[in-house]
Structures are given as structure tokens and as C-alpha cells.
Design a protein around this motif. Structure first.
Motif, PDB file in Angstrom:
ATOM      1  N   ASP A 150       0.848  -1.189   0.000  1.00 37.98           N
ATOM      2  CA  ASP A 150       0.000   0.000   0.000  1.00 37.98           C
ATOM      3  C   ASP A 150       0.882   1.237   0.000  1.00 37.98           C
ATOM      4  N   LYS A 151       0.275   2.402  -0.198  1.00 41.74           N
ATOM      5  CA  LYS A 151       1.011   3.643   0.003  1.00 41.74           C
ATOM      6  C   LYS A 151       1.398   3.740   1.475  1.00 41.74           C
ATOM      7  N   THR A 152       2.473   4.451   1.763  1.00 39.93           N
ATOM      8  CA  THR A 152       2.990   4.460   3.121  1.00 39.93           C
ATOM      9  C   THR A 152       2.193   5.388   4.037  1.00 39.93           C
ATOM     10  N   GLU A 153       2.200   5.061   5.337  1.00 46.42           N
ATOM     11  CA  GLU A 153       1.595   5.935   6.343  1.00 46.42           C
ATOM     12  C   GLU A 153       2.346   7.263   6.409  1.00 46.42           C
ATOM     13  N   ASN A 154       3.598   7.249   5.957  1.00 51.12           N
ATOM     14  CA  ASN A 154       4.407   8.457   5.867  1.00 51.12           C
ATOM     15  C   ASN A 154       3.624   9.592   5.200  1.00 51.12           C
ATOM     16  N   SER A 155       2.978   9.289   4.083  1.00 56.74           N
ATOM     17  CA  SER A 155       2.220  10.317   3.362  1.00 56.74           C
ATOM     18  C   SER A 155       0.936  10.687   4.097  1.00 56.74           C
TER      19      SER A 155
END
Length: 389
Positions: A150-155
Motif C-alpha cells: 500500500d502507500k505508506t503511512e508516511n504520506s
């Protein structure tokens, strides 16, 4: 004979001129293209706990993402994209994966237009509507192209601080473009948006959010045409590096005095190998001053198979950390870390992707995206199918 030859030449010239005129005068017809995109996950969750008990390990199938949309051109230089979403449809409340439970709701995801102000080049494009702002590369990377599960929680942390929403979708206007900068390619985007949390929509103190992102591409071209969103894996053998810088700033609102962020990102291709990473520093001031950091690093190796398929072993690590002044500025504290190992099988045209990933999720603190209402997510294995029609 000479007269007949001249007559034939004139007739041919007339036909060519008529054909050219017909092509030039052919009216443009607006286009509309419907599309469907889905990510269907089958997840085994382990070790989900609350303050009271540990939930049973479980298997659950659900739609991690579901999008219905139409896109096209009203004019040759004016394009549009409208998208509905049914993300997390049928998600189990005690699944270890991120996202809220959706029992069947379908809602507007985004709706925006892009006008090419200089049709002869890619330097100047204006985008307006309800869209994802360019505050970092990962933030505006397409979730259908990520090497990680998935896309990272960073974003998500970055977008939530800047826009008030984890998905970041906001109303505003963006000026962006792409062009040659010496031997390199420059890509830029600058936006003005409104925050979208409940308080910001109805507040007495108001300040706009100004943000932007700039990238410089060295070596083989990663970008040849201006597009609003980015790809995380081009599925090509190439050698290049793209470095980016992002920022955001906002003044006084009802819940804080000011907010600023600064981001740096890099994407590097070396033959079959792709490595990308991002670092974000978050600052918010109220009675106290709050600081947080989040970063991620991700890699994938493209193995080109027969019949236009690509096999990609991949790994990703990310971490968020926020300080103790989180309550004063209405944000998060503690730590949130993820480690993702997996493999993706992708069609060369990116219409189909099958992936198998194992994700280790850990963290601490009082309030962040790891700890939700005293519930702690465990680790999980996911077998997914992605289709784009």
C-alpha cells in the motif's frame, strides 16, 4: 498532352489542398472514458489487541480500494477527471490493515480539471477542483503503482497535518509543468488549498495553505509529459535519478498559530533495480511548539518475464515519531513503524497485479495511526488482486 499533364497536376494539387483543409477544419469532439479500478485483498490478521483483550486471529476478504470514474477532454487543451470511491468495502473491524470499516458507502473521491495554457509545451498547466495537493512525491504517487502493498503511512501523517485529512483531497488550484532545464528535466507544482478538517471548514480565524513540490530528473527520462499524479514503478530497465523537495505553510487558525512542513525525496533506477525514499519534517506552533518526523525507504527489482509480465520482489520500511506536545497542537505522538516484504506480479500494461506481502506493524505512544481507540493492530499477510478496466 502538355495541357492534360498540367490539368492532372492541378487536379492532384486540388485534392491534396482539399484533403488538408478537411483535416484542418475537422471539429474537435469532446471525449469521455469510463474506468473501474479495484484492489481486492485477502488478509490474515495476527495479534490485534485492545486494552481489554486480544482479538482472535482471522481471515477476511474485502475491497481495499474501489474507484469508479470518467475522464476525458472537453477541449484539446482542457481535460477532466471525476472519481467515486468505495474503499474498504466489507472490511473486518479487527483486521490489522489500515482504514475504517465501510458497509457499502460510495462517495466522491476527487473531481478536477487541467488546462494546458501553453499547448506547444508542457511548461504551464493549471489544475482546479477537488484534488490531491502536491506536498511530496509519495503523497501524489498513484496507489495502483506502488511496489509496497500500500502507500505508506508516511504520506498520511504529512497530508493530515497539512490538509486536515489523511487522504489529503482538498479544494484548491494548482499551477504545474514540466520542461527541459539544461540536460535535466524539471517538474514543478505549486498549490493554494483550504484545509478540510471539521474545525477548519467552520472557523473564525482562517489562513490558506500554500504548498509546492519540485523535482529534477537526471539521466534517462522518467517523465516526458506533464501528468498530475506520479508512478512508483515505470516497469522499464533504465538508469536515472529524480530528486525532489516539497514544502507547505499555513498561518493562524482556530486550533493552532502556524504549520510548516518540508520534505525531500529521491527515486533511483539502476537497470532492473528501483529504490525510492522520502523524509518529512513537520512543525506546528500553538502555545507550545510541536515537531514530528516521518520517513520511508522502499526498493523493488523488476524481473521481465515472457508474455509481457513483470515479477517484482520488494521491501519497504517506514517510521513516524512525534513529540510530547501533540495535545497542544491537536496531532499525534509516539512512534509508528512498518516493515513490508512481498512480491508483485504485474502485467506490462499495468492492468493486472497480483501481490503477496507480509507486513510487521509496531509502535507506541498515546495517540497516532498505530494506536486507534486503545486498539493495537498486529501483523498481517495479504494476497491481493488489482484490476484496472
Amino acid at each position: 498532352m502538355k495541357f492534360k499533364g498540367i490539368l492532372i497536376l492541378l487536379l492532384l494539387a486540388g485534392l491534396v489542398a482539399t484533403a488538408g483543409k478537411t483535416v484542418q477544419e475537422k471539429p474537435f469532439k469532446p471525449t469521455i472514458t469510463p474506468y473501474v479500478k479495484v484492489q481486492f485483498w485477502n488478509v490474515v490478521s495476527q495479534g490485534v489487541t485492545t486494552d481489554e483483550a486480544e482479538a482472535a486471529d482471522r481471515f477476511a476478504s474485502y475491497f481495499r480500494r474501489g474507484r469508479l470514474g470518467v475522464k476525458g477532454n472537453v477541449l484539446p487543451e482542457l481535460s477532466y477527471d471525476v472519481m467515486l470511491a468505495f474503499d474498504n468495502l466489507a472490511k473486518d473491524g479487527f483486521s490489522s490493515t489500515k482504514g475504517v470499516v465501510n458497509a457499502g458507502a460510495v462517495a466522491l473521491w476527487s473531481a478536477y480539471f487541467t488546462y494546458d495554457l501553453l499547448p506547444e509545451s508542457e511548461w504551464l498547466n493549471v489544475t482546479g477542483g477537488y484534488f490531491l495537493p502536491h506536498v511530496s512525491r509519495e503523497s501524489t504517487t498513484s496507489p495502483w503503482t506502488t511496489s509496497s502493498l500500500d502507500k505508506t503511512e508516511n504520506s498520511c501523517y504529512l497530508r493530515q497535518l497539512v490538509t486536515g485529512k489523511a487522504n489529503g483531497i482538498s479544494p484548491g488550484i494548482n499551477l504545474g509543468g514540466l520542461g527541459e532545464f539544461g540536460k535535466q528535466t524539471l517538474i514543478y507544482n505549486i498549490s493554494i488549498i483550504n484545509r478540510q478538517d471539521v474545525v477548519s471548514i467552520m472557523e473564525t480565524n482562517w489562513s490558506p495553505v500554500l504548498l509546492g513540490h519540485f523535482m529534477l530528473n537526471f539521466g534517462d527520462k522518467e517523465f516526458s509529459k506533464y501528468k498530475y499524479c506520479f508512478s512508483n514503478n515505470l516497469l522499464k530497465k533504465q538508469t536515472n535519478a529524480t530528486f525532489g523537495l516539497g514544502f507547505s505553510t499555513q498561518g493562524k487558525t482556530d486550533i493552532f498559530e502556524s504549520t510548516q512542513t518540508i520534505s525531500a525525496d529521491a527515486t533511483i533506477y539502476i537497470g532492473h533495480l528501483k529504490i525510492d525514499g522520502e523524509y518529512n519534517h513537520l512543525i506546528r506552533k500553538n502555545n507550545l511548539e510541536y515537531h514530528a518526523n516521518c520517513f520511508m525507504v522502499r526498493s523493488g527489482y523488476n524481473i521481465f518475464l515472457k508474455k509481457d509480465w513483470v515479477l517484482e520482489p520488494t521491501a519497504m520500511f517506514e517510521k513516524f515519531s512525534g513529540d510530547e506536545n501533540y495535545e497542544d497542537v491537536s496531532f499525534f505522538d509516539g512512534t509508528d513503524t512498518k516493515l513490508d516484504f512481498g512480491v508483485n506480479l504485474i502485467s506490462a500494461k499495468k492492468k493486472v497485479k497480483v501481490n503477496l506481502h507480509y507486513v510487521v506493524h509496531d509502535g507506541d505512544g498515546i495517540k497516532n495511526r498505530y494506536i486507534k481507540n486503545t486498539t493495537y493492530p498486529g501483523n498481517y499477510v495479504s494476497l491481493g488482486l488489482q484490476l484496472i478496466i
